[in-house]
Scaffold this motif. Sequence first.
Motif, PDB file in Angstrom:
ATOM      1  N   ARG A  55       9.407  -5.206   0.683  1.00 14.89           N
ATOM      2  CA  ARG A  55      10.197  -6.173   1.368  1.00 14.89           C
ATOM      3  C   ARG A  55       9.733  -6.677   2.638  1.00 14.89           C
ATOM      4  N   SER A  56      10.232  -7.732   3.124  1.00 13.84           N
ATOM      5  CA  SER A  56       9.489  -8.319   4.455  1.00 13.84           C
ATOM      6  C   SER A  56      10.253  -7.554   5.545  1.00 13.84           C
ATOM      7  N   THR A  57      11.437  -7.190   5.473  1.00 17.15           N
ATOM      8  CA  THR A  57      12.275  -6.426   6.367  1.00 17.15           C
ATOM      9  C   THR A  57      12.995  -5.226   5.787  1.00 17.15           C
ATOM     10  N   PRO A  58      13.249  -4.257   6.484  1.00 23.43           N
ATOM     11  CA  PRO A  58      13.582  -3.112   5.918  1.00 23.43           C
ATOM     12  C   PRO A  58      15.267  -3.144   5.429  1.00 23.43           C
ATOM     13  N   ARG A  59      15.660  -4.185   5.005  1.00 24.72           N
ATOM     14  CA  ARG A  59      16.876  -4.565   4.654  1.00 24.72           C
ATOM     15  C   ARG A  59      17.025  -4.711   3.192  1.00 24.72           C
ATOM     16  N   LYS A  60      18.282  -4.498   2.735  1.00 26.20           N
ATOM     17  CA  LYS A  60      18.679  -4.620   1.259  1.00 26.20           C
ATOM     18  C   LYS A  60      19.109  -6.200   1.017  1.00 26.20           C
ATOM     19  N   ASN A  61      18.120  -7.163   0.802  1.00 22.74           N
ATOM     20  CA  ASN A  61      18.383  -8.485   0.785  1.00 22.74           C
ATOM     21  C   ASN A  61      17.769  -9.264  -0.190  1.00 22.74           C
ATOM     22  N   PRO A  62      18.269  -9.894  -1.293  1.00 28.02           N
ATOM     23  CA  PRO A  62      17.533 -10.323  -2.338  1.00 28.02           C
ATOM     24  C   PRO A  62      16.540 -11.582  -1.897  1.00 28.02           C
ATOM     25  N   LEU A  63      16.599 -11.916  -0.490  1.00 23.27           N
ATOM     26  CA  LEU A  63      15.808 -13.018  -0.195  1.00 23.27           C
ATOM     27  C   LEU A  63      14.419 -12.439   0.473  1.00 23.27           C
ATOM     28  N   ASN A  64      14.382 -11.423   0.878  1.00 21.45           N
ATOM     29  CA  ASN A  64      13.237 -10.774   1.417  1.00 21.45           C
ATOM     30  C   ASN A  64      12.101  -9.849   0.567  1.00 21.45           C
ATOM     31  N   VAL A  65      12.274 -10.021  -0.660  1.00 26.43           N
ATOM     32  CA  VAL A  65      11.495  -9.642  -1.780  1.00 26.43           C
ATOM     33  C   VAL A  65      10.125 -10.081  -1.692  1.00 26.43           C
ATOM     34  N   ILE A  66       8.941  -9.290  -1.286  1.00 28.93           N
ATOM     35  CA  ILE A  66       7.792  -9.975  -1.360  1.00 28.93           C
ATOM     36  C   ILE A  66       7.061  -9.619  -2.932  1.00 28.93           C
ATOM     37  N   THR A  67       6.964  -8.556  -3.455  1.00 30.68           N
ATOM     38  CA  THR A  67       6.654  -8.367  -4.733  1.00 30.68           C
ATOM     39  C   THR A  67       7.004  -6.688  -5.217  1.00 30.68           C
ATOM     40  N   LYS A  68       6.771  -6.405  -6.167  1.00 28.56           N
ATOM     41  CA  LYS A  68       7.330  -5.218  -6.918  1.00 28.56           C
ATOM     42  C   LYS A  68       6.044  -4.282  -7.090  1.00 28.56           C
ATOM     43  N   ILE A  69       6.233  -2.964  -6.611  1.00 18.94           N
ATOM     44  CA  ILE A  69       5.195  -1.960  -6.735  1.00 18.94           C
ATOM     45  C   ILE A  69       5.273  -1.044  -7.952  1.00 18.94           C
ATOM     46  N   PRO A  70       4.651  -0.848  -8.897  1.00 21.52           N
ATOM     47  CA  PRO A  70       4.991  -0.245 -10.200  1.00 21.52           C
ATOM     48  C   PRO A  70       4.725   1.126  -9.925  1.00 21.52           C
ATOM     49  N   TYR A  71       5.270   1.692 -11.029  1.00 20.71           N
ATOM     50  CA  TYR A  71       5.559   3.343 -10.905  1.00 20.71           C
ATOM     51  C   TYR A  71       4.198   3.945 -10.799  1.00 20.71           C
ATOM     52  N   LEU A  72       4.153   4.917  -9.999  1.00 22.42           N
ATOM     53  CA  LEU A  72       2.928   5.728  -9.731  1.00 22.42           C
ATOM     54  C   LEU A  72       1.686   4.913  -9.175  1.00 22.42           C
TER      55      LEU A  72
END
Length: 284
Positions: free
Chosen positions: A129-146
């Motif tokens: 996320r672009s900020t340390p907040r739980k916000n659906p609008l601040n997601v940059i990408t998803k980091i996969p498992y491991l």
Amino acid sequence: MFYNVLMTKIIFSFLTILFSLIAWSFPAQSNLLNADETARQYYAKITRDEVYFFEQPNDSTEFRLFKLPASYFVLLTADANDKFYSCRYGDKTGYVKKDEVTAMYGTPLSPYANFANFRVFALDGIEMRSTPRKNPLNVITKIPYLEDNLLYYGSIEGDELVPKKSSIWYYCKYINDEQSQFGYLYSSFCDEMANIPLNMEEFDKVEGELFPLPVQPNTPSTHLSGTAKTLIIVGVSLPCVVILYLLIKPTLINEKSNKRSTKSKPARRKRHGDYFEFDENDLT
């Protein structure tokens, strides 16, 4: 002879004045260039905890990017304002508070923490996320498992995604397919963080102001501009050239007159019957 000596002195004086004006016009500009090229930079040590790296030179909490690892350094590059320095930490540019770092002489061997690797162990992966907040609008990408191609820069407090768990987020760089993205990962889903040892390097402290004050736009300049100096040189040179020509002109005219007078005229001869005699008066 005296006239030639006088003309030589005049020409020499003219050239001296001209070259002095040219030499005077350029040092100020070259000194300014040298000053820009040799602008000082200082490493500043982070001597305590809770020192933040800011995105803007403003102490509002919204501009905090992460807490810098204690005992390491930032590279100070300029004064941002009365409270902040512009600086670099690794490949990140930002700001630090002046009263929270100690500028030092010298170049440390390991100025920055070695950007420790860690991994994500959440089965479904986690969102960067672009900020340390739980916000659906601040997601940059998803980091996969491991995924462990993550470089740690610092940490910061944010939202508690899991109740009664940590509120710490990691500010990191994710490198994927030769591209990199910066953002925050919730620390409770990360592990295998490499240990960051203390940096024991020390140098003499820098006392006083680190950087010169910026020139105010309305402050009159103490140096003439390049255009003004060029106009002065041209304005002085042209009258000198005209005066020099007027001084040389009589000499040129006299030389032409002398050349004409030295040309021999045909001698007049007196006729005496069948022969001619030179008239001696013609030779004088």
